[in-house]
Design an enzyme around this catalytic site. Structure first.
Site, PDB file in Angstrom:
ATOM      1  N   SER A   1       0.788  -1.265  -0.030  1.00 50.11           N
ATOM      2  CA  SER A   1      -0.002   0.195   0.077  1.00 50.11           C
ATOM      3  C   SER A   1       0.777   1.163   0.079  1.00 50.11           C
ATOM      4  CB  SER A   1      -1.134   0.046   1.180  1.00 50.11           C
ATOM      5  OG  SER A   1      -0.155  -0.133   2.457  1.00 50.11           O
TER       6      SER A   1
ATOM      7  N   HIS B   1       1.394   5.836   4.826  1.00 48.65           N
ATOM      8  CA  HIS B   1       0.478   6.097   3.819  1.00 48.65           C
ATOM      9  C   HIS B   1       0.790   7.580   3.358  1.00 48.65           C
ATOM     10  CE1 HIS B   1      -2.318   2.868   4.402  1.00 48.65           C
ATOM     11  NE2 HIS B   1      -1.172   2.177   3.923  1.00 48.65           N
TER      12      HIS B   1
END
Length: 269
Positions: free
Chosen positions: A138, A191
């Site tokens: 991710s 992230h």
């Protein structure tokens, strides 16, 4: 005589899935295979793959620098690996198709893994004095979304949400917040670091890490990579030309390059 009950139709077309998988370029295939291999290795109980390859700030040293490259390939379970593989495949495929296989390898094995990792360690360990580990592809998903957002911002600066005009470049930030709220055990900071590096990529500030085209051509010709490696994307056979540059003719007859990475300059030499 009992008539057999017809099976319900599948929610997807297996033929299209197979066609899509067959068309995946080389580096994208390798990434998916490595993710699968690490997940299979994690099934055994004698050695923890996650503990070995995760990005753990306190564990980074001269002998464990490999963690800066291994953490995107490692996942904590089948569902984690599957979701990340499905998310990263189309983004990575587009990147490789536009930039070439050698460039994709050089960037994702290099700065597109190590720079977000270094930024995460700096904030997590030095500034926040914490030691939260990070794994998963991710990190590349949000990095590529950040780069795509910069590209989209150049042509469509805003999108409408009711009466509000929201800058397009903020869309990965909203996705990051939503994922952090809906999904447990995800790294908001990881992230966010990936998105920031994606912004730098989209703005062209990471072009110093891109190998010069002359070197790529020499390597391809010397090793005959296009002839030897199936699904290899060469410098001359990318979808949209060198780094996605599309020449458009203006009224004066000149050509203006439109860069995939959100800049009017090409990367590399």
């Amino acid at each position: 005589m009992v008539t057999p009950t017809a099976l319900p139709p599948l929610p997807f077309n297996p033929g299209r899935v197979r066609t899509y998988l067959v068309r995946l370029p080389l580096f994208t295939r390798l990434v998916l295979l490595i993710i699968l291999a690490f997940w299979v290795l994690e099934l055994q109980t004698m050695w923890s793959v996650v503990q070995w390859g995760a990005l753990i700030p306190e564990e980074i040293g001269l002998g464990t620098m490999y963690r800066l490259n291994t953490y995107p390939f490692i996942h904590t379970g089948f569902f984690h690996a599957l979701v990340n593989a499905l998310a990263v495949a189309p983004l990575l495929e587009r990147f490789e198709a536009e930039h070439g296989t050698l460039t994709a390898i050089a960037l994702f094995v290099g700065p597109l893994s190590t720079v977000p990792a270094g930024l995460y360690i700096l904030i997590e360990k030095v500034m926040l004095h914490r030691n939260t580990s990070v794994v998963g592809a991710s990190i590349w998903v949000f990095l590529l979304l950040g780069s795509e957002a910069i590209k989209t911002y150049k042509s469509h600066p805003n999108f409408s949400l009711g009466p509000y005009k929201i800058p397009t470049w903020t869309s990965p930030l909203f996705a990051c917040i939503v994922v952090s709220i809906l999904v447990s055990n995800v790294s908001f900071l990881g992230h966010l670091c990936a998105i920031l590096v994606g912004y730098l990529l989209g703005l062209g500030y990471l072009k110093v890490f891109v190998p010069p085209e002359k070197i790529l051509r020499w390597i391809e010709g010397k090793l005959n990579l296009l002839g030897r490696l199936p699904h290899y994307v060469s410098v001359d056979q990318k979808t949209y030309g060198r780094y996605g540059v599309l020449p458009t003719t203006n009224p004066a007859g000149e050509q203006t390059p439109l860069s995939y990475l959100g800049s009017s300059q090409r990367l590399g030499a």
